[in-house]
Design a protein around this motif. Structure first.
Motif, mmCIF file in Angstrom:
data_model
loop_
_atom_site.group_PDB
_atom_site.id
_atom_site.type_symbol
_atom_site.label_atom_id
_atom_site.label_comp_id
_atom_site.label_asym_id
_atom_site.label_seq_id
_atom_site.Cartn_x
_atom_site.Cartn_y
_atom_site.Cartn_z
ATOM 1 N N VAL A 1 65.654 27.531 12.450
ATOM 2 C CA VAL A 1 66.127 27.992 13.752
ATOM 3 C C VAL A 1 66.605 26.787 14.553
ATOM 4 C CG1 VAL A 1 65.522 29.095 15.936
ATOM 5 C CG2 VAL A 1 64.593 29.991 13.790
ATOM 6 N N GLU A 2 67.794 26.865 15.127
ATOM 7 C CA GLU A 2 68.326 25.808 15.986
ATOM 8 C C GLU A 2 68.576 26.388 17.383
ATOM 9 O OE1 GLU A 2 68.773 22.686 15.583
ATOM 10 O OE2 GLU A 2 68.759 22.309 13.426
ATOM 11 N N TYR A 3 68.822 25.487 18.324
ATOM 12 C CA TYR A 3 69.067 25.912 19.698
ATOM 13 C C TYR A 3 70.343 25.247 20.218
ATOM 14 C CZ TYR A 3 64.275 27.601 19.494
ATOM 15 O OH TYR A 3 63.133 28.276 19.138
ATOM 16 N N MET A 4 71.226 26.073 20.762
ATOM 17 C CA MET A 4 72.456 25.551 21.362
ATOM 18 C C MET A 4 72.214 25.320 22.849
ATOM 19 S SD MET A 4 75.470 27.791 19.520
ATOM 20 C CE MET A 4 76.721 26.539 19.769
ATOM 21 N N LYS A 5 72.683 24.173 23.330
ATOM 22 C CA LYS A 5 72.509 23.812 24.734
ATOM 23 C C LYS A 5 73.864 23.421 25.331
ATOM 24 C CE LYS A 5 67.900 21.945 23.802
ATOM 25 N NZ LYS A 5 67.029 20.742 23.880
ATOM 26 N N ASN B 1 80.223 24.641 27.760
ATOM 27 C CA ASN B 1 80.047 24.791 29.204
ATOM 28 C C ASN B 1 78.599 25.142 29.548
ATOM 29 O OD1 ASN B 1 82.600 24.229 30.194
ATOM 30 N ND2 ASN B 1 83.293 26.348 30.101
ATOM 31 N N ASP B 2 78.292 25.094 30.834
ATOM 32 C CA ASP B 2 76.986 25.553 31.296
ATOM 33 C C ASP B 2 76.804 27.033 30.973
ATOM 34 O OD1 ASP B 2 76.025 23.163 32.439
ATOM 35 O OD2 ASP B 2 77.258 23.480 34.221
ATOM 36 N N PHE B 3 75.547 27.471 30.916
ATOM 37 C CA PHE B 3 75.244 28.880 30.706
ATOM 38 C C PHE B 3 75.090 29.581 32.063
ATOM 39 C CE2 PHE B 3 73.054 27.573 26.506
ATOM 40 C CZ PHE B 3 74.294 27.499 25.882
ATOM 41 N N ARG B 4 75.136 30.903 32.030
ATOM 42 C CA ARG B 4 75.026 31.678 33.267
ATOM 43 C C ARG B 4 73.707 31.417 33.985
ATOM 44 N NH1 ARG B 4 77.589 35.381 29.807
ATOM 45 N NH2 ARG B 4 75.595 36.223 29.095
ATOM 46 N N GLU B 5 72.649 31.250 33.207
ATOM 47 C CA GLU B 5 71.329 30.988 33.780
ATOM 48 C C GLU B 5 70.870 29.595 33.346
ATOM 49 O OE1 GLU B 5 68.586 34.031 32.741
ATOM 50 O OE2 GLU B 5 70.017 35.649 33.102
ATOM 51 N N LYS B 6 70.351 28.839 34.297
ATOM 52 C CA LYS B 6 69.864 27.497 33.989
ATOM 53 C C LYS B 6 68.597 27.565 33.126
ATOM 54 C CE LYS B 6 71.750 25.234 38.103
ATOM 55 N NZ LYS B 6 71.445 24.419 39.305
ATOM 56 N N GLN B 7 68.355 26.483 32.403
ATOM 57 C CA GLN B 7 67.172 26.371 31.545
ATOM 58 C C GLN B 7 67.186 27.369 30.385
ATOM 59 O OE1 GLN B 7 65.401 23.729 32.255
ATOM 60 N NE2 GLN B 7 66.548 23.458 34.164
ATOM 61 N N VAL B 8 68.363 27.941 30.097
ATOM 62 C CA VAL B 8 68.472 28.883 28.987
ATOM 63 C C VAL B 8 69.069 28.172 27.776
ATOM 64 C CG1 VAL B 8 69.727 30.915 28.152
ATOM 65 C CG2 VAL B 8 68.648 30.957 30.391
ATOM 66 N N THR B 9 68.555 28.485 26.602
ATOM 67 C CA THR B 9 69.147 28.001 25.362
ATOM 68 C C THR B 9 69.473 29.202 24.483
ATOM 69 O OG1 THR B 9 66.958 27.748 24.350
ATOM 70 C CG2 THR B 9 67.925 25.795 25.388
ATOM 71 N N ILE B 10 70.369 29.015 23.539
ATOM 72 C CA ILE B 10 70.747 30.085 22.623
ATOM 73 C C ILE B 10 70.126 29.796 21.265
ATOM 74 C CG2 ILE B 10 72.660 31.203 21.427
ATOM 75 C CD1 ILE B 10 74.410 30.615 23.832
ATOM 76 N N LYS B 11 69.286 30.713 20.809
ATOM 77 C CA LYS B 11 68.629 30.555 19.515
ATOM 78 C C LYS B 11 69.604 30.942 18.406
ATOM 79 C CE LYS B 11 64.376 31.874 19.336
ATOM 80 N NZ LYS B 11 63.137 32.723 19.221
ATOM 81 N N VAL B 12 69.704 30.093 17.384
ATOM 82 C CA VAL B 12 70.688 30.287 16.321
ATOM 83 C C VAL B 12 70.022 30.141 14.957
ATOM 84 C CG1 VAL B 12 72.773 29.355 15.255
ATOM 85 C CG2 VAL B 12 72.599 29.462 17.732
ATOM 86 N N LEU C 1 81.058 30.955 31.483
ATOM 87 C CA LEU C 1 79.645 30.616 31.374
ATOM 88 C C LEU C 1 78.995 31.543 30.357
ATOM 89 C CD1 LEU C 1 78.773 30.172 35.167
ATOM 90 C CD2 LEU C 1 79.541 28.442 33.529
ATOM 91 N N GLY C 2 78.476 30.973 29.299
ATOM 92 C CA GLY C 2 77.914 31.771 28.216
ATOM 93 C C GLY C 2 76.460 32.134 28.424
ATOM 94 N N GLY C 3 75.879 32.741 27.387
ATOM 95 C CA GLY C 3 74.478 33.127 27.445
ATOM 96 C C GLY C 3 74.026 33.753 26.140
ATOM 97 N N PRO C 4 72.733 34.111 26.053
ATOM 98 C CA PRO C 4 72.184 34.698 24.826
ATOM 99 C C PRO C 4 72.771 36.067 24.515
ATOM 100 C CG PRO C 4 70.444 33.897 26.298
ATOM 101 C CD PRO C 4 71.711 33.912 27.088
#
Length: 357
Positions: free
Chosen positions: A160-164, A74-85, A100-103
């Motif tokens: 390091v990967e990024y979830m979108k 799903n979309d994240f709570r804040e736009k233009q945000v990615t989760i670093k993994v 709505l997820g987030g970091p």
């Protein structure tokens, strides 16, 4: 077959380039490009008109993929945000609708995501594998409760990967797809809107012959035109049901099978993919059913303009299929032209190397 993309709308000339290069099927993935599907189709028709191709005689067919029961972020709570993994991290997947997820939070709670089909998580158990974005991130479920499940990251493509948002998630050990119908209410709604513009419909994550009957019923309800149906083979259960799916498809006027290797590799396991695709090819050849060779064809060339050596071998193996599907990239026209010449050369007899002396 070429996958159209919203970035192509920035340079409309690309549509004529693709037609000149030999694109005969334009693919639109409604799971990604539903908001612009009509604009993409209109650009194809406009390009044909400028090239003097009459609509009734046009060679390029419009193919659409129904989204099906694909689990996506799903979309994240804040736009233009990615989760670093990175390896060892915990990702929390909530089972709530529209979450709505987030970091990672300041309170120490792990990064979280919601998914488009929470019902698909009912059978997930600890130790089940989880894959994100066609396997770029791999995790294992370490905790399950009524509200969420925690996934420990065990493998990443890079350090390091990024979830979108909107990327796919697979649960190959969990039979997740059995908790939701193959032909969803969203599929039915989309089909009613696009039907007058399309020539071929792809059934994503098909399970059984009944899925073909369902789509066929809606097609007959919405139009009198003969619309082709493609069964996309991308799950373990579809492989087990393949013979029955083919038998049902043979009752149609226009039917084909797609070897959708992106999800199929995750669902069957990488070690089984080659055996699976060979089996699909053999069964379809025996039944005289057309096959689409899909996912990953000349990906590096599409993006960078130069093919990898291994991509050439894969493209050559695709000669056994009836159709090759290329995905997006800035050099897609160049890849299409390359394939045309590549196949002309390699369809002939093998070269004979003789001693020059």
């Amino acid at each position: 077959m070429v996958t159209l993309d919203k970035t192509m709308l920035e340079t409309p000339e690309i549509f004529k380039e693709l037609l000149r290069a030999g694109m005969t099927i334009a693919r639109i993935n409604l799971a990604r490009d539903y908001s612009i599907w009509k604009t993409l189709v209109e650009n194809i028709h406009a390009a044909e008109k400028e090239m003097g191709i009459e609509r009734q005689n046009r060679e390029c067919k419009i193919y659409i993929d129904l989204p099906g029961p694909k689990v996506r972020v799903n979309d994240f709570r804040e736009k233009q945000v990615t989760i670093k993994v990175k390896k060892g991290d915990i990702i929390r997947i909530y089972k709530f609708d529209n979450y709505l997820g987030g970091p990672k939070s300041k309170k120490g709670e792990p990064a979280s995501i919601g998914v488009t089909l929470p019902k698909a998580l009912r059978n997930v158990r600890t130790k089940d594998k989880v894959y994100y974005d066609d396997g770029k991130i791999c995790g294992v479920v370490v905790e399950v409760n009524d509200k969420y499940l925690d996934v420990k990251i065990v493998l990443t493509r890079h350090k390091v990967e990024y979830m979108k948002p909107h990327k796919g998630i697979n649960f190959p050990d969990s039979l997740a797809c059995f908790n939701v119908p193959v032909v969803t209410e969203t599929d039915i709604q989309m089909l009613s809107e696009v039907i007058s513009f399309v020539d071929i419909v792809g059934i994503s994550f098909i399970h059984s012959p009944n899925d073909i009957r369902i789509v066929k019923g809606y097609l007959e309800q919405y139009t009198e035109r003969k619309i082709g149906i493609i069964a996309k083979i991308e799950t373990k259960h579809a492989l087990l049901s393949l013979s029955n799916i083919i038998l049902e498809g043979l009752n149609l006027d226009l039917f084909g099978v797609m070897i959708a290797r992106g999800d199929l590799a995750i669902e069957t396991g990488y070690k089984q993919l080659v055996k699976a695709q060979e089996g699909i090819l053999e069964m379809c050849r025996a039944a005289h059913v057309p096959v689409v060779w899909a996912t990953g064809i000349l990906n590096d060339m599409n993006k960078k303009g130069i093919p990898l050596r291994t991509e050439l071998t894969d493209a050559f193996m695709g000669l056994r299929a009836d159709c090759i599907m290329l995905n997006k990239g800035p050099y897609i026209s160049k890849s299409l032209e390359f394939l045309q010449e590549f196949y002309q050369i390699n369809k002939g007899p093998l070269l004979e190397f003789r001693n020059s002396t």
